[in-house]
Design a protein around this motif. Structure first.
Motif, PDB file in Angstrom:
ATOM      1  N   PRO A   7     -73.731  28.441  27.696  1.00  0.00           N
ATOM      2  CA  PRO A   7     -74.312  27.674  28.798  1.00  0.00           C
ATOM      3  C   PRO A   7     -74.021  28.341  30.138  1.00  0.00           C
ATOM      4  O   PRO A   7     -72.965  28.948  30.337  1.00  0.00           O
ATOM      5  N   HIS A  36     -75.286  22.174  31.466  1.00  0.00           N
ATOM      6  CA  HIS A  36     -75.068  23.621  31.454  1.00  0.00           C
ATOM      7  C   HIS A  36     -73.601  23.989  31.225  1.00  0.00           C
ATOM      8  O   HIS A  36     -73.236  25.159  31.319  1.00  0.00           O
ATOM      9  N   SER A 233     -77.802  24.403  39.832  1.00  0.00           N
ATOM     10  CA  SER A 233     -76.987  25.012  38.775  1.00  0.00           C
ATOM     11  C   SER A 233     -77.138  26.522  38.761  1.00  0.00           C
ATOM     12  O   SER A 233     -76.165  27.252  38.524  1.00  0.00           O
TER      13      SER A 233
END
Length: 258
Positions: A7, A36, A233
């Motif tokens: 991730p 994530h 992210s």
């Protein structure tokens, strides 16, 4: 056959400020970051605790109260988050507020007190957050991310004193990027298109603003909280290691044609 990539935020530790409820931008960022692989601490003001609680529970993160107008509140928050996570790799600042009387009136007529409160909460709190986070960020650096809006660059009707506050915030991003860059700390502003959050509902004629964005954006739609969270992210992760000091739009292309 090679194994799947880990991730994007695996082993990253993040603090996300400004969770109001499940429909807030901070909530969207938290959900994507957790998906994530990030370990998180979230914060909200006291009044939002009942609504932010389910968001924190859904991502398995502690939820702490923080009012940036209270002296020492950000220092306490950051220290607590860093202690719980064993340090920090990124922080996301999703806080903005202005008194209704000043927000709904002309900038020309804004009160000095209201203008200063809007600047303190919406802009200077990001500088203070950066100062508090700096000693807790990894020796490899980290990422500091805040939220802006097109009204920082253009005079958007009914956006009022938040426009000058966001313009100052975007300038602050550039100065923080310059000052913190030697430590490997990257600083960005994300500029989403209008999304139906509780905070945005305080703007006059916000429904008309969303309708205009939906009609004129090249993608002919509004962006989602997930799309904002995906960009946050990315900026918090190693894939953006060569980027800093930018305001990045996620608005369906509206800024390019407005």
């Amino acid at each position: 056959m090679s194994s799947a990539a880990p991730p994007a935020l695996q082993a990253k530790r993040g603090l996300i400020l400004g969770v109001a409820n499940q429909h807030s931008i901070a909530s969207g960022c938290a959900k994507v970051a957790a998906a994530h692989g990030a370990r998180l601490v979230l914060s909200c003001v006291d009044a939002a605790l009942p609504y932010a609680g389910p968001v924190a529970a859904a991502v398995g993160a502690p939820l702490l109260s923080c009012d940036v107008e209270h002296a020492g509140a950000l220092e306490t928050l950051v220290r607590s988050a860093a202690t719980q996570l064993g340090g920090l790799d990124f922080a996301i600042h999703s806080i903005a507020w202005a008194p209704a009387a000043d927000l709904h009136g002309r900038v020309t007529d804004s009160s000095s007190a209201g203008f200063l409160r809007a600047m303190h909460i919406s802009c200077h709190s990001f500088a203070e957050l950066a100062r508090q986070c700096e000693p807790h960020l990894s020796v490899r650096g980290g990422s500091l991310i805040t939220m802006s809006y097109l009204g920082a660059e253009q005079a958007v009707p009914h956006y009022g004193i938040m426009g000058p506050a966001k313009a100052a915030l975007e300038s602050l991003v550039r100065y923080l990027a310059q000052e913190l860059g030697p430590r490997g700390i990257r600083v960005h502003a994300i500029s989403p298109g209008p999304v139906p959050t509780r905070a945005a509902s305080g703007l006059e004629q916000f429904d008309a603003l969303m309708q205009q964005a939906r009609a004129r954006a090249p993608l002919r739609r509004l962006v989602t909280l997930d799309e904002i969270g995906q960009l946050a992210s990315f900026l918090a992760g190693d894939g953006a290691s060569g980027m800093s000091g930018q305001t990045i739009y996620v608005d369906g292309g509206y800024h390019a044609v407005a």
